[in-house]
Design a protein around this motif. Structure first.
Motif, mmCIF file in Angstrom:
data_model
loop_
_atom_site.group_PDB
_atom_site.id
_atom_site.type_symbol
_atom_site.label_atom_id
_atom_site.label_comp_id
_atom_site.label_asym_id
_atom_site.label_seq_id
_atom_site.Cartn_x
_atom_site.Cartn_y
_atom_site.Cartn_z
ATOM 1 N N ARG A 62 0.835 -1.197 0.000
ATOM 2 C CA ARG A 62 0.000 0.000 0.000
ATOM 3 C C ARG A 62 0.875 1.255 0.000
ATOM 4 O O ARG A 62 1.951 1.290 0.606
ATOM 5 N N THR A 74 3.515 7.053 7.678
ATOM 6 C CA THR A 74 3.024 5.674 7.731
ATOM 7 C C THR A 74 4.154 4.774 7.267
ATOM 8 O O THR A 74 5.045 5.197 6.525
ATOM 9 N N ARG A 159 1.766 -0.417 9.713
ATOM 10 C CA ARG A 159 1.154 0.665 8.935
ATOM 11 C C ARG A 159 1.266 1.999 9.659
ATOM 12 O O ARG A 159 1.591 3.024 9.067
ATOM 13 N N TYR A 160 0.997 2.010 10.954
ATOM 14 C CA TYR A 160 0.995 3.263 11.697
ATOM 15 C C TYR A 160 2.099 3.218 12.756
ATOM 16 O O TYR A 160 2.025 2.432 13.700
ATOM 17 N N TYR A 172 -7.603 5.479 8.843
ATOM 18 C CA TYR A 172 -7.265 4.104 9.152
ATOM 19 C C TYR A 172 -7.709 3.199 8.006
ATOM 20 O O TYR A 172 -8.484 3.601 7.130
ATOM 21 N N ILE A 173 -7.207 1.955 8.005
ATOM 22 C CA ILE A 173 -7.659 0.938 7.055
ATOM 23 C C ILE A 173 -8.286 -0.207 7.826
ATOM 24 O O ILE A 173 -7.960 -0.450 8.989
ATOM 25 N N GLY A 200 -9.294 1.764 2.883
ATOM 26 C CA GLY A 200 -9.403 2.945 3.724
ATOM 27 C C GLY A 200 -10.769 3.089 4.354
ATOM 28 O O GLY A 200 -11.797 2.962 3.678
ATOM 29 N N GLU A 205 -6.724 7.847 3.883
ATOM 30 C CA GLU A 205 -6.714 6.418 3.593
ATOM 31 C C GLU A 205 -7.951 6.040 2.782
ATOM 32 O O GLU A 205 -7.890 5.183 1.896
ATOM 33 N N ASP A 209 -7.869 5.877 -1.532
ATOM 34 C CA ASP A 209 -7.666 4.424 -1.498
ATOM 35 C C ASP A 209 -7.342 3.847 -2.867
ATOM 36 O O ASP A 209 -6.479 2.972 -2.992
#
Length: 608
Positions: A62, A74, A159-160, A172-173, A200, A205, A209
């Motif tokens: 991603r 990210t 991711r975060y 967020y996803i 997303g 996100e 997306d």
């Protein structure tokens, strides 16, 4: 004799060709998914899949987000403990398991139970989080020396990052099969995308997306035989896409230094609910956007968190809306800057009173704005054609979505960066606006008026630009992985269909906002500011079940002399009625941090 040899050679070659053709057809049959013929060990297709065995996702591929200076927001690579199902094979000695448990600071039984229950590959995660644990050098050494079967230290992309507080602006996803089917039905049908692929759920996100999906994941495969036993000598194989252009890199307008400075101010003042927006005064770029309660992208719905971005939710603005009422009164011609009014503390109808119980007495329009006199502004609004309030609000970017958007982005489809942005409201209907009491309440920012913190901050930028409304960006550009530009996101105006306020009116609004700080409601709160500041405070009384609660606002800019650098909106939600408005104080603290950051940046530039 030569002819006989030639004939035999031809037959041998023909036989070889037939055999290769049969084998090629057989492989094609398998590749096309028809290899379900039974053998002693099961279907050919299932055996092939079994031999590839368990895959573990290291990086989904991603696209990533960066701040305006290129710092990653990210995608944090960590070395973590990964484990594959044991398929009946012993993991290792009790001593080896104990050494890994001690390194992870958990009971041996906890680790053994986790390993025993694995039905698919997994990472060891932090407590109360889906973030893969970042192992220390000592922990890595302990895992490697233990030599447990099916256990390894692997690099995985969280991711975060733990080092950056999650931002509502990024979002967020999550897994959302219905939306995947709705948005990517064609890819799902072609089996180019799994229905369970995370997409997303909010913020950038969600809005970006389709550009972030990437071209494929990076995974590690444990090669096994048909009995799911690891093949000797093969171990783990890495599988990754080979395209230097991906994943895409989205450069946001966020300045991580400013964002973290705002977060510190909110945390230091123990703010539980509200929002802060910092805009670049030059072009309305979003330098920081904070929202409380905080976001936990790994656990949506967790107690004490909120996935909603309060900076994009419309709330009653209170006296901040008097900026609109003042502009409408001047442009409609019903009042002039030096007009004189009288405030006794009571409006005389609708149960409306001034916040100053004894009244302000004789007061000019400028003083009424600086002192936030309810009586004067209720009078102005009631005397006014309601269309003036509606039109002037629209001209200043209120009552409509003003975040950056386009009908045709680089991929040919529409794009709105801030999909969650609410448009807000001025009047619920034209008929209701004819009621004098409703107009009076609207004029002081009550009744049905709703404004987002983003719109409030952007209104200040519009005043600084002599009435020109800009469309706040959250993204500067989109780049390929190798740094090349895919597309810029240019600065846009957010023009009103009614035009804009006059430059002269904007100048009077700036004068009034300066008076608020010099001699008005924010004089005490901002008296010690090193930067000259200007702005407007507001306290909105909440109706319904929150009747005993208020929202506290302050919007403004700084420095107020020379070229302004920042426009800021502060909203403190759900405050006890009767509590003094602290929003101006937080505005002052944020401006002090911004001044300090500007000073440091100037020093670094001078050193270069």
């Amino acid at each position: 004799m030569n002819r006989e040899w030639a004939r035999r050679a031809f037959h041998v070659l023909l036989l070889i060709a037939v055999v290769l053709g049969v084998e090629g057809a057989r492989l094609a049959w398998l590749q096309l998914g028809f290899g379900n013929a039974r053998t002693a060990s099961g279907s050919l297709l299932s055996n092939a899949v079994m031999q590839r065995s368990d895959g573990l996702l290291l990086d989904s591929g991603r696209g990533q987000f960066r701040d305006r200076y290129g710092r990653l927001m990210t995608g944090e690579t960590v070395q973590t403990l990964a484990a594959f199902p044991d398929n009946g094979m012993p993991r290792g000695t009790a001593t080896s398991l104990d050494s890994v448990s001690r390194a992870l600071k958990v009971e041996s039984a906890t680790l053994e139970d986790w390993l025993a229950k694995l039905r698919e590959p997994a990472f060891w995660k932090e407590k109360s989080s889906l973030r893969a644990l970042d192992l220390s050098d000592a922990q890595i050494k302990a895992v490697n020396e233990a030599g447990l079967t099916g256990v390894a230290v692997l690099p995985v992309l969280n991711r975060y990052p733990k080092s950056i507080a999650p931002l509502h602006a990024i979002g967020y996803i999550s897994q959302h099969p219905e939306r995947v089917q709705e948005l990517y039905g064609t890819q799902v049908a072609k089996r180019d995308m799994s229905i369970t692929r995370p997409i997303g759920g909010s913020g950038l996100e969600k809005s970006m997306d389709r550009l972030l999906q990437g071209i494929g994941p990076t995974a590690v495969i444990q090669v096994t035989d048909a009995k799911r036993q690891p093949l000797h000598g093969l171990g783990l194989r890495m599988m990754l896409p080979n395209n230097e252009h991906y994943p895409l890199q989205v450069t946001t307008t966020i300045d991580l230094d400013i964002q973290q400075a705002v977060d510190r101010v909110l945390e230091g003042n123990r703010i539980k609910k509200g929002a802060v927006v910092v805009l670049d005064a030059e072009n309305a770029d979003i330098a920081a956007m904070a929202s409380l309660p905080r976001l936990n992208p790994y656990s949506i719905g967790e107690l004490g968190t909120d996935e909603r971005n309060h900076a994009l939710h419309a709330e009653p603005p209170g006296s901040v809306f008097k900026t609109v009422t003042l502009a409408a009164a001047i442009e409609s011609g019903i009042a002039r800057w030096d007009d004189v009014f009288y405030c006794s503390g009571h409006y005389g109808k609708y149960g409306l009173k001034c916040w100053k119980h004894e009244g302000h007495g004789v007061i000019t329009l400028k003083e009424a704005f600086a002192q936030s006199c309810n009586v004067v502004f209720a009078q102005l609004a009631e005397r006014m054609d309601p269309a003036w309030l509606q039109i002037t609000a629209d001209r200043l970017g209120l009552g409509r979505q003003i975040g950056w958007h386009t009908e045709k982005f680089v991929d040919g489809a529409p794009l709105r960066l801030l999909q969650e942005e609410e448009q807000g409201e001025i009047f619920l209907s034209r008929k209701l606006a004819e009621d004098g009491g409703i107009r009076a309440g609207t004029g002081i920012g009550q009744r049905d008026v709703r404004v987002t913190p983003l719109q409030a901050a952007n209104m200040v930028v519009s005043v600084l630009h002599d009435g020109k409304v800009l469309s706040p960006r959250l993204v500067k550009d989109v780049r390929y992985a190798d740094g090349g530009i895919m597309t810029d996101v240019p600065v846009h105006a957010a023009k009103s269909k009614y035009g804009q306020i006059e430059p002269r009116t904007a100048a009077l609004l700036r004068d009034g906002m300066r008076a608020v700080v010099q001699s008005g409601t924010a004089e005490r709160a901002l008296a010690g500011s090193d930067w000259p500041l200007a702005g407007k405070s507001g306290t909105a009384e909440l109706a319904g079940k929150d009747k005993a609660r208020n929202d506290h606002w302050f919007v403004g800019y700084g420095p107020a002399k020379g070229k302004p650098h920042y426009a800021v909106a502060v909203l403190l939600e759900d405050q006890p009625a009767g509590l003094r408005n602290r929003a101006a104080e937080l505005f002052g603290e944020i401006m002090a941090q911004l001044r300090l950051l500007d000073h440091r940046a100037a020093e670094r530039a001078a050193e270069r």
